[in-house]
Scaffold this motif. Structure first.
Motif, PDB file in Angstrom:
ATOM      1  N   ASN A 339      24.908 -32.540 -38.727  1.00 23.69           N
ATOM      2  CA  ASN A 339      25.164 -32.836 -40.145  1.00 23.69           C
ATOM      3  C   ASN A 339      24.464 -31.800 -41.024  1.00 23.69           C
ATOM      4  O   ASN A 339      23.600 -31.057 -40.563  1.00 23.69           O
ATOM      5  N   PHE A 340      24.879 -31.794 -42.286  1.00 27.97           N
ATOM      6  CA  PHE A 340      24.394 -30.750 -43.183  1.00 27.97           C
ATOM      7  C   PHE A 340      23.002 -31.041 -43.752  1.00 27.97           C
ATOM      8  O   PHE A 340      22.461 -30.238 -44.504  1.00 27.97           O
ATOM      9  N   ASP A 341      22.430 -32.195 -43.389  1.00 27.84           N
ATOM     10  CA  ASP A 341      21.090 -32.509 -43.897  1.00 27.84           C
ATOM     11  C   ASP A 341      20.003 -31.751 -43.153  1.00 27.84           C
ATOM     12  O   ASP A 341      18.885 -31.591 -43.655  1.00 27.84           O
ATOM     13  N   VAL A 342      20.312 -31.307 -41.955  1.00 29.29           N
ATOM     14  CA  VAL A 342      19.299 -30.621 -41.150  1.00 29.29           C
ATOM     15  C   VAL A 342      19.054 -29.244 -41.759  1.00 29.29           C
ATOM     16  O   VAL A 342      19.977 -28.486 -42.029  1.00 29.29           O
ATOM     17  N   GLY A 343      17.774 -28.928 -41.965  1.00 29.70           N
ATOM     18  CA  GLY A 343      17.430 -27.666 -42.614  1.00 29.70           C
ATOM     19  C   GLY A 343      17.304 -26.513 -41.640  1.00 29.70           C
ATOM     20  O   GLY A 343      17.492 -25.346 -42.012  1.00 29.70           O
ATOM     21  N   MET A 344      16.994 -26.832 -40.397  1.00 27.97           N
ATOM     22  CA  MET A 344      16.755 -25.746 -39.439  1.00 27.97           C
ATOM     23  C   MET A 344      17.064 -26.205 -38.021  1.00 27.97           C
ATOM     24  O   MET A 344      16.708 -27.325 -37.638  1.00 27.97           O
ATOM     25  N   GLY A 345      17.698 -25.328 -37.246  1.00 24.84           N
ATOM     26  CA  GLY A 345      18.049 -25.668 -35.868  1.00 24.84           C
ATOM     27  C   GLY A 345      17.100 -25.024 -34.874  1.00 24.84           C
ATOM     28  O   GLY A 345      15.946 -24.712 -35.179  1.00 24.84           O
ATOM     29  N   SER A 346      17.633 -24.804 -33.683  1.00 28.40           N
ATOM     30  CA  SER A 346      16.844 -24.263 -32.571  1.00 28.40           C
ATOM     31  C   SER A 346      16.838 -22.736 -32.602  1.00 28.40           C
ATOM     32  O   SER A 346      17.711 -22.112 -33.209  1.00 28.40           O
ATOM     33  N   LEU A 347      15.864 -22.150 -31.922  1.00 28.19           N
ATOM     34  CA  LEU A 347      15.951 -20.722 -31.620  1.00 28.19           C
ATOM     35  C   LEU A 347      16.943 -20.553 -30.472  1.00 28.19           C
ATOM     36  O   LEU A 347      17.320 -21.523 -29.816  1.00 28.19           O
ATOM     37  N   ILE A 348      17.325 -19.317 -30.210  1.00 24.44           N
ATOM     38  CA  ILE A 348      18.417 -19.080 -29.265  1.00 24.44           C
ATOM     39  C   ILE A 348      17.980 -19.215 -27.806  1.00 24.44           C
ATOM     40  O   ILE A 348      18.779 -19.604 -26.957  1.00 24.44           O
ATOM     41  N   SER A 349      16.701 -18.890 -27.501  1.00 27.85           N
ATOM     42  CA  SER A 349      16.343 -18.784 -26.078  1.00 27.85           C
ATOM     43  C   SER A 349      14.831 -18.902 -25.886  1.00 27.85           C
ATOM     44  O   SER A 349      14.047 -18.810 -26.847  1.00 27.85           O
ATOM     45  N   ARG A 350      14.451 -19.038 -24.644  1.00 27.21           N
ATOM     46  CA  ARG A 350      13.027 -19.032 -24.288  1.00 27.21           C
ATOM     47  C   ARG A 350      12.385 -17.708 -24.728  1.00 27.21           C
ATOM     48  O   ARG A 350      11.292 -17.683 -25.273  1.00 27.21           O
ATOM     49  N   GLY A 351      13.087 -16.611 -24.499  1.00 33.61           N
ATOM     50  CA  GLY A 351      12.544 -15.289 -24.853  1.00 33.61           C
ATOM     51  C   GLY A 351      12.227 -15.206 -26.335  1.00 33.61           C
ATOM     52  O   GLY A 351      11.182 -14.683 -26.740  1.00 33.61           O
ATOM     53  N   GLN A 352      13.157 -15.730 -27.160  1.00 32.08           N
ATOM     54  CA  GLN A 352      12.959 -15.673 -28.609  1.00 32.08           C
ATOM     55  C   GLN A 352      11.787 -16.566 -29.023  1.00 32.08           C
ATOM     56  O   GLN A 352      10.968 -16.191 -29.859  1.00 32.08           O
ATOM     57  N   LEU A 353      11.712 -17.741 -28.406  1.00 23.83           N
ATOM     58  CA  LEU A 353      10.612 -18.666 -28.698  1.00 23.83           C
ATOM     59  C   LEU A 353       9.271 -18.021 -28.333  1.00 23.83           C
ATOM     60  O   LEU A 353       8.298 -18.069 -29.107  1.00 23.83           O
ATOM     61  N   ASP A 354       9.227 -17.387 -27.164  1.00 26.19           N
ATOM     62  CA  ASP A 354       7.975 -16.762 -26.717  1.00 26.19           C
ATOM     63  C   ASP A 354       7.559 -15.642 -27.666  1.00 26.19           C
ATOM     64  O   ASP A 354       6.382 -15.465 -27.969  1.00 26.19           O
ATOM     65  N   LYS A 355       8.554 -14.876 -28.141  1.00 26.77           N
ATOM     66  CA  LYS A 355       8.239 -13.755 -29.041  1.00 26.77           C
ATOM     67  C   LYS A 355       7.668 -14.286 -30.365  1.00 26.77           C
ATOM     68  O   LYS A 355       6.648 -13.791 -30.871  1.00 26.77           O
ATOM     69  N   VAL A 356       8.315 -15.311 -30.908  1.00 30.18           N
ATOM     70  CA  VAL A 356       7.855 -15.894 -32.172  1.00 30.18           C
ATOM     71  C   VAL A 356       6.425 -16.426 -32.004  1.00 30.18           C
ATOM     72  O   VAL A 356       5.530 -16.141 -32.816  1.00 30.18           O
ATOM     73  N   ASP A 357       6.225 -17.167 -30.927  1.00 32.71           N
ATOM     74  CA  ASP A 357       4.904 -17.761 -30.713  1.00 32.71           C
ATOM     75  C   ASP A 357       3.855 -16.662 -30.487  1.00 32.71           C
ATOM     76  O   ASP A 357       2.723 -16.776 -30.976  1.00 32.71           O
ATOM     77  N   ALA A 358       4.246 -15.600 -29.780  1.00 34.83           N
ATOM     78  CA  ALA A 358       3.301 -14.499 -29.524  1.00 34.83           C
ATOM     79  C   ALA A 358       2.873 -13.851 -30.846  1.00 34.83           C
ATOM     80  O   ALA A 358       1.700 -13.503 -31.030  1.00 34.83           O
ATOM     81  N   HIS A 359       3.824 -13.693 -31.790  1.00 34.24           N
ATOM     82  CA  HIS A 359       3.476 -13.111 -33.094  1.00 34.24           C
ATOM     83  C   HIS A 359       2.478 -14.007 -33.829  1.00 34.24           C
ATOM     84  O   HIS A 359       1.512 -13.533 -34.424  1.00 34.24           O
ATOM     85  N   VAL A 360       2.724 -15.322 -33.781  1.00 34.76           N
ATOM     86  CA  VAL A 360       1.836 -16.248 -34.492  1.00 34.76           C
ATOM     87  C   VAL A 360       0.450 -16.247 -33.834  1.00 34.76           C
ATOM     88  O   VAL A 360      -0.582 -16.157 -34.517  1.00 34.76           O
TER      89      VAL A 360
END
Ligand code: NAD
Length: 535
Positions: A339-360
């Motif tokens: 539905n259109f109420d959701v502001g944000m979805g998932s990242l695309i992959s484990r690799g992308q999640l790991d990269k984001v978390d590594a930056h933080v």
């Protein structure tokens, strides 16, 4: 953070990719992939990132498949180029109508294969419709021969023609898999080219559904071909066989594509990464700016080339802006629902999640402070990450230097506008920027000084991106060439100048001495400088 229990989310998400897809749709899409017959091949699974489960198996095309696609495209191109532009226009307008009529199916598919929120998927559908309408109604005039000023006034008749360039290759990324394939391919096809598309292996289905609908709209079979598989393997034969390559993706891959295009002496456009700044000035409308920053930073979970990753706040509004921004970021609804109420979805992959978390993590280790978010959300799905705001970010941190391509923004106070401009421009990238101020004249003066291909005043990115009539692309390491506008069309054409000389030649005249010719021409040029209309 506004969340739901994991079980109800899974139950909500299940229909997204099992029941709502018409039976057989996915297999029909796979059948659209161009493959040389009778060859052994391997398949790879396209997965739904929101649950990390396979959706469908897709063939890993071989280099032979690419060559087959290119041969078919080349054969189809001649007849396509000879078809009247108004027929091509009608096909594209039918696609426009289909994509709006059937948007639910496309939104489901986009959410399924990318994990994005529905409102982000909607941006893709609307964008393709915009591109269809814009180019369908302008292709004829773009392609019409144009009179140009001749070498000698009255004696030279000169006109410029635009021919299709031939076969155009597209290599596109996963983040906006429909937009970044179809919205660019539409002007290429309207110009009379055939097209071979290589979508990203993580999200090839939207491009295939777009192809299916284009065929329903009347596109002849081989004018658009899709090959799927690893870019590193397929790019070489693709670039060797096309007349122009249109690439959207990372700056690293873009450099490699540019080298190959150079080797083959073909033109290319490269739409690459960004590290986009947003400036909020002391007189900004804070409510609007906060709303804009939420979209600007977290649309498509920050996996958007033109999203904002550096937020500069002028001292007088720093606290007020940040207070609201943190509150609304923390309340942003994240999840996989349809539905259109959701502001944000998932990242695309484990690799992308790991990269984001590594930056933080890198930033926090070096002294940054997390003001909101800053952690993965496995309770929502395997690759969800909270929208994250960081303060006290310094130049040594990866999050300041590199493109994160995730829902992470660094805030930085500034006093003097010159200081903000210097910091904003101090980046190897130059894709998009955003300026918030009530003094729009001041905004315009600052915009000109931003070294970015697009600048939005009192908007995050959509105003510039949605202005399909105006060029869009990156300065510096953010790219070469432009999509949208005349430039986004002309890149898919080869210009030709035809000049017809009447009565006397350009150059020494056979019936007079060369010295006399030199004097007449010198006088004529002196005169022309002063005659409006002939200058
Ligand atoms: P990527 O460069 O890894 O992949 C993009 C495409 O290139 C995919 O189809 C992939 O299969 C192919 N590819 C990968 N390696 C290749 C190689 N060695 N040779 C040839 N092709 C290859 O990019 P990504 O990380 O998947 O996408 C995200 C990047 O794209 C970000 O940097 C983002 O900013 C950028 N992007 C830019 C724009 C823009 O308009 N400027 C739009 C969207 C995304």
């Amino acid at each position: 953070m506004n969340t739901q229990p994991a079980q109800s989310i899974a139950a909500n998400f299940q229909p997204l990719w099992t029941q709502t897809m018409r039976p057989g749709l996915l297999n029909n899409l796979v059948d659209l992939i161009t493959r040389a017959s009778g060859r052994e091949r391997t398949n790879f699974a396209v997965r739904a990132p929101a649950v990390d489960e396979p959706i469908v198996e897709v063939p890993a095309c071989t280099q032979e498949d690419v060559i087959l696609a290119l041969n078919r495209a080349r054969k189809a191109q001649q007849e396509w180029a000879e078809s009247p532009v108004r027929e091509r226009k009608q096909i594209v307008l039918r696609l426009h109508d289909l994509i709006l009529q059937r948007q639910e199916t496309m939104l489901d598919l986009l959410q399924m294969e990318t994990g994005k929120a529905r409102r982000d998927a909607l941006e893709e559908v609307l964008d393709v419709a915009q591109a269809c309408r814009h180019y369908a109604f302008r292709a004829e005039s773009y392609l019409q021969p144009k009179w140009r000023k001749g070498a000698l006034p009255l004696l030279t008749r000169t006109w410029e023609l635009r021919h299709p360039i031939g076969v155009v290759g597209f290599i596109s990324p996963w983040n906006y898999p429909l937009t970044l394939t179809l919205s660019d391919a539409i002007p290429a096809m309207l110009a009379g080219n055939a097209v071979v598309v290589k979508p990203d292996s993580q999200a090839p289905l939207a491009a295939l559904l777009g192809l299916q609908w284009l065929r329903e709209a009347g596109l002849p079979g081989d004018v658009l071909q899709v090959v799927t598989g690893p870019g590193a393997d397929l790019a070489k034969p693709l670039i060797a066989g096309v007349d122009y390559i249109c690439f959207t993706g990372s700056t690293t891959t873009g450099r490699s594509i540019a080298r190959q295009a150079g080797e083959n002496l073909i033109g290319c456009s490269l739409e690459l990464g960004g590290k986009n700044p947003m400036l909020v000035l002391h007189d900004a409308d804070i409510d609007r700016a906060v709303h804009g920053a939420l979209r600007g930073c977290f649309a498509n979970a920050g996996q958007l080339c033109i999203s904002c990753e550096r937020l500069f706040l002028q001292d007088p509004v720093y606290d007020r802006f940040l207070h609201q921004f943190i509150k609304r970021t923390s309340n942003l609804k994240i999840g996989p629902e349809k539905n259109f109420d959701v502001g944000m979805g998932s990242l695309i992959s484990r690799g992308q999640l790991d990269k984001v978390d590594a930056h933080v993590r890198d930033a926090v280790r070096k002294g940054a402070v997390i003001l909101a978010g800053g952690r993965a959300r496995p309770d929502l799905g395997p690759f969800f990450y909270e929208p994250t705001i960081l303060a006290r970010v310094t130049q040594e941190m990866r999050v300041w230097q590199e493109e994160t391509f995730g829902p992470v923004v660094s805030v930085c106070p500034f006093g003097d506008i010159e200081e903000a401009l210097r910091m904003a421009n101090d980046s190897p990238f130059g894709l998009n920027a955003s300026i918030w101020t009530r003094d729009v004249r001041q905004g315009q003066r600052l915009a000109v000084r931003m070294r970015c291909g697009t600048v939005n005043i009192n908007g995050a990115y959509a105003a510039a991106w949605g202005s399909v009539d105006a060029p869009m692309g990156g300065m510096k390491a953010s790219g070469i060439g432009r999509r949208h506008g005349v430039e986004g069309f002309a890149r898919f054409t080869e210009s030709q100048t035809i000049a017809q000389q009447n009565l006397i030649p350009v150059g020494p005249w056979p019936f007079v001495k060369a010295g006399f010719y030199a004097r007449v021409m010198t006088a004529a040029l002196r005169l022309l400088r002063h005659i409006p209309g002939l200058r």
